[in-house]
Design a protein around this motif. Structure first.
Motif, PDB file in Angstrom:
ATOM      1  N   THR A  37     -24.698  -0.192   2.913  1.00 56.52           N
ATOM      2  CA  THR A  37     -23.459   0.192   3.599  1.00 56.52           C
ATOM      3  C   THR A  37     -22.308   0.485   2.643  1.00 56.52           C
ATOM      4  N   LYS A  38     -22.473   0.228   1.351  1.00 57.24           N
ATOM      5  CA  LYS A  38     -21.360   0.424   0.416  1.00 57.24           C
ATOM      6  C   LYS A  38     -20.940   1.882   0.340  1.00 57.24           C
ATOM      7  N   TRP A  39     -21.891   2.794   0.353  1.00 56.91           N
ATOM      8  CA  TRP A  39     -21.524   4.209   0.300  1.00 56.91           C
ATOM      9  C   TRP A  39     -20.739   4.601   1.551  1.00 56.91           C
ATOM     10  N   LEU A  40     -21.146   4.110   2.725  1.00 59.59           N
ATOM     11  CA  LEU A  40     -20.427   4.430   3.956  1.00 59.59           C
ATOM     12  C   LEU A  40     -19.038   3.806   3.949  1.00 59.59           C
ATOM     13  N   ILE A  41     -18.901   2.589   3.410  1.00 58.42           N
ATOM     14  CA  ILE A  41     -17.584   1.954   3.311  1.00 58.42           C
ATOM     15  C   ILE A  41     -16.651   2.787   2.432  1.00 58.42           C
ATOM     16  N   ARG A  42     -17.173   3.250   1.310  1.00 61.99           N
ATOM     17  CA  ARG A  42     -16.344   4.082   0.427  1.00 61.99           C
ATOM     18  C   ARG A  42     -15.889   5.356   1.138  1.00 61.99           C
ATOM     19  N   GLN A  43     -16.796   5.997   1.888  1.00 57.58           N
ATOM     20  CA  GLN A  43     -16.423   7.226   2.592  1.00 57.58           C
ATOM     21  C   GLN A  43     -15.377   6.947   3.660  1.00 57.58           C
ATOM     22  N   HIS A  44     -15.501   5.804   4.356  1.00 60.24           N
ATOM     23  CA  HIS A  44     -14.510   5.470   5.386  1.00 60.24           C
ATOM     24  C   HIS A  44     -13.122   5.279   4.767  1.00 60.24           C
ATOM     25  N   ASN A  89       7.283   3.299  10.971  1.00 64.39           N
ATOM     26  CA  ASN A  89       6.122   2.823  10.218  1.00 64.39           C
ATOM     27  C   ASN A  89       5.900   1.347  10.519  1.00 64.39           C
ATOM     28  N   ILE A  90       4.703   1.020  10.957  1.00 61.29           N
ATOM     29  CA  ILE A  90       4.342  -0.359  11.280  1.00 61.29           C
ATOM     30  C   ILE A  90       3.517  -0.920  10.115  1.00 61.29           C
ATOM     31  N   PRO A  91       3.988  -1.976   9.444  1.00 59.51           N
ATOM     32  CA  PRO A  91       3.207  -2.549   8.340  1.00 59.51           C
ATOM     33  C   PRO A  91       1.999  -3.322   8.878  1.00 59.51           C
ATOM     34  N   VAL A  92       0.846  -3.000   8.364  1.00 64.66           N
ATOM     35  CA  VAL A  92      -0.392  -3.647   8.800  1.00 64.66           C
ATOM     36  C   VAL A  92      -1.269  -3.926   7.586  1.00 64.66           C
ATOM     37  N   ILE A  93      -2.227  -4.813   7.800  1.00 69.96           N
ATOM     38  CA  ILE A  93      -3.302  -5.063   6.830  1.00 69.96           C
ATOM     39  C   ILE A  93      -4.623  -4.968   7.600  1.00 69.96           C
ATOM     40  N   ILE A  94      -5.508  -4.099   7.130  1.00 65.97           N
ATOM     41  CA  ILE A  94      -6.836  -3.921   7.741  1.00 65.97           C
ATOM     42  C   ILE A  94      -7.868  -4.547   6.810  1.00 65.97           C
ATOM     43  N   PRO A 101     -19.707  -1.967   8.076  1.00 66.06           N
ATOM     44  CA  PRO A 101     -19.141  -1.300   9.259  1.00 66.06           C
ATOM     45  C   PRO A 101     -19.925  -1.544  10.543  1.00 66.06           C
ATOM     46  N   ARG A 102     -20.912  -2.439  10.505  1.00 64.66           N
ATOM     47  CA  ARG A 102     -21.657  -2.704  11.747  1.00 64.66           C
ATOM     48  C   ARG A 102     -20.787  -3.420  12.777  1.00 64.66           C
ATOM     49  N   TYR A 103     -19.799  -4.158  12.301  1.00 68.55           N
ATOM     50  CA  TYR A 103     -18.853  -4.833  13.189  1.00 68.55           C
ATOM     51  C   TYR A 103     -17.442  -4.425  12.782  1.00 68.55           C
ATOM     52  N   PRO A 104     -16.486  -4.530  13.701  1.00 67.48           N
ATOM     53  CA  PRO A 104     -15.154  -3.989  13.441  1.00 67.48           C
ATOM     54  C   PRO A 104     -14.405  -4.808  12.392  1.00 67.48           C
ATOM     55  N   PRO A 105     -13.392  -4.212  11.764  1.00 67.57           N
ATOM     56  CA  PRO A 105     -12.552  -4.954  10.822  1.00 67.57           C
ATOM     57  C   PRO A 105     -11.574  -5.861  11.565  1.00 67.57           C
ATOM     58  N   ALA A 106     -10.876  -6.695  10.802  1.00 64.39           N
ATOM     59  CA  ALA A 106      -9.801  -7.537  11.351  1.00 64.39           C
ATOM     60  C   ALA A 106      -8.465  -6.902  10.982  1.00 64.39           C
ATOM     61  N   LEU A 145     -12.494   3.914  10.329  1.00 65.09           N
ATOM     62  CA  LEU A 145     -11.125   3.459  10.105  1.00 65.09           C
ATOM     63  C   LEU A 145     -10.095   4.483  10.577  1.00 65.09           C
ATOM     64  N   VAL A 146     -10.384   5.756  10.423  1.00 66.24           N
ATOM     65  CA  VAL A 146      -9.434   6.783  10.863  1.00 66.24           C
ATOM     66  C   VAL A 146      -9.243   6.704  12.375  1.00 66.24           C
ATOM     67  N   GLY A 147     -10.335   6.587  13.123  1.00 66.66           N
ATOM     68  CA  GLY A 147     -10.220   6.432  14.565  1.00 66.66           C
ATOM     69  C   GLY A 147      -9.487   5.161  14.949  1.00 66.66           C
ATOM     70  N   LEU A 148      -9.679   4.085  14.156  1.00 71.17           N
ATOM     71  CA  LEU A 148      -8.968   2.836  14.421  1.00 71.17           C
ATOM     72  C   LEU A 148      -7.469   3.021  14.283  1.00 71.17           C
ATOM     73  N   VAL A 149      -7.015   3.669  13.214  1.00 70.61           N
ATOM     74  CA  VAL A 149      -5.576   3.861  12.994  1.00 70.61           C
ATOM     75  C   VAL A 149      -4.982   4.763  14.076  1.00 70.61           C
ATOM     76  N   VAL A 150      -5.724   5.773  14.481  1.00 68.02           N
ATOM     77  CA  VAL A 150      -5.232   6.647  15.555  1.00 68.02           C
ATOM     78  C   VAL A 150      -5.014   5.846  16.828  1.00 68.02           C
ATOM     79  N   ASN A 151      -5.959   4.973  17.175  1.00 64.41           N
ATOM     80  CA  ASN A 151      -5.826   4.154  18.384  1.00 64.41           C
ATOM     81  C   ASN A 151      -4.727   3.102  18.225  1.00 64.41           C
TER      82      ASN A 151
END
Length: 408
Positions: A37-44, A89-94, A101-106, A145-151
């Motif tokens: 999953t490391k390659w997919l994490i880097r792409q995200h 701008n809303i400050p966040v930490i993801i 990426p099998r489960y969502p981030p916090a 992650l892009v879809g997460l930020v949009v939502n």
């Protein structure tokens, strides 16, 4: 909330080098993500930073409910939130948990010193933990992650999670209000997932619901028990998965052995069928030979019965030698006559040879007689060949009639 800053976005090449470095580390300092999953994490993360340059990838220490500390990737910065015609701008930490990426981030809202979290808020707990439907309905591998930020931006625009609190005079009581002024950017260092309002630890499954005012706040003991339960469930799932993989490999080896045995049995079946066919052909040939032997035996028996009475008269003087052997049909009689004439001419030619050698017959007379005898011998041999062909046809017809008689 802070206004959009004019800080230039980070260099994408440096981001790529940073991700390649931290994801390729081995040993105690390596990140706890699986290799597949490391390659997919880097792409995200690259896609996230490309669309939202205000978010910066980092590595920081994350503390779990049970006290475990682990080094994880995070995206720290701000996300845009349109509200009443103005973009804030809303400050966040993801946080990218170990199971990403099998489960969502916090996701945590990261307020600055002059900001407070709105209470109550449908998507943000007093500790800053974010809970939106996109996290609840996270589906691997389509969610990212892009879809997460949009939502997040869409959910926050309906109900802003932060208020900017102005510092009041000593006497009046401060009241939170939305401020559209400029404020300094949030701190960039790693933040522990706790606040003064009470501990609301993150869950790598993103299923923690924000507490309501009407509900009692959970104690740390309840959170630890829930964390241990989740960890035990994860461990049990890993054990079941490992057992399934082991059983699958064992069954594959067993199936390979069965396939090999099946191939050997099929080859032996072909050999047995081939041998059985050869034995059946041999049996048919033997049965055919037996029919021929029985037919010839019947012929001999008939001949013996027909000629058995003639042997009684052999000792008498009135026995005619010509009558001891006779032809059974016209073709046999004709074959006998042609053969006798052929042999007689052969004897005559032999006698002429002797006479020429002895001088009893002249050479011219010898040639003339040999020419005449040879012509006559040719006709007798040609007639014998025709008779023989007719006899063979008659014999075949007779054999066919006898075979049909035995078969019936």
């Amino acid at each position: 909330m802070v206004q959009p800053s004019s800080t230039p976005p980070p260099n994408s090449q440096q981001t790529l080098q940073f991700l390649s470095f931290v994801l390729s580390q081995r040993g105690p300092s390596s990140l706890p993500y699986t290799e597949d999953t490391k390659w997919l994490i880097r792409q995200h993360i690259l896609s996230l930073v490309s669309d939202y340059p205000s978010l910066e990838p980092k590595t920081a220490t994350f503390t779990h409910n049970d006290g475990r500390s682990v080094n994880l990737l995070q995206a720290d910065g701000t996300i845009p939130m349109p509200f009443q015609g103005v973009t804030y701008n809303i400050p966040v930490i993801i946080w990218l948990m170990e199971s990403y990426p099998r489960y969502p981030p916090a996701v945590y809202v990261n307020p600055t010193r002059d900001m407070i979290i709105k209470r109550p808020h449908p998507h943000v707990s007093p500790s800053g933990l974010v809970s939106i439907p996109y996290l609840h309905n996270w589906i691997y591998p389509s969610s990212n992650l892009v879809g997460l930020v949009v939502n997040l931006s869409s959910a926050f625009s309906l109900d802003p999670p932060l208020y900017s609190q102005r510092r009041p005079n000593p006497n009046p009581t401060p009241s939170p209000s939305i401020n559209c002024g400029h404020h300094p950017p949030p701190p960039q260092g790693p933040r522990v997932a706790h606040s003064a309002a009470g501990p609301y630890p993150p869950s790598p499954y993103g299923r923690v619901q924000p507490p309501q005012q009407s509900q009692a706040r959970p104690t740390s003991t309840d959170d630890a028990a829930e964390a241990y339960k989740l960890n035990a469930m994860d461990k049990l799932a890993e054990m079941v998965h490992g057992n399934i993989i082991g059983m699958r490999k064992a069954r594959e080896v067993e199936m390979e052995g069965l396939f090999s045995a099946q191939a050997v049995l099929r080859r032996r079946e072909e050999e047995i069928n081939k041998g059985l066919k050869e034995m059946q052909d041999e049996k048919e040939a033997l049965e055919q030979q037996l029919q021929f032997v029985l037919m010839n035996t019947d012929v001999l028996d008939s001949w013996i019965r027909d000629n058995e009475g003639k042997t009684k008269n052999l000792g008498k003087n009135n026995v005619n030698v010509e009558d001891t052997i006779y032809c059974v049909d016209v073709l046999s009689k004709q074959m006998l006559e042609c053969t006798a004439a052929d042999l007689a001419i052969e004897d005559a030619v032999y006698s002429l040879d002797k006479a020429v050698q002895n001088g009893a017959v002249s050479f011219d007379q010898y040639l003339r007689n040999v020419r005449l005898l040879s012509r006559e011998q040719f006709f007798h041999r040609a007639t014998a060949a025709k008779v023989k062909g007719a006899q063979m046809q008659a014999q075949v017809a007779n054999m066919a009639a006898r075979i049909s008689h035995f078969v019936s």
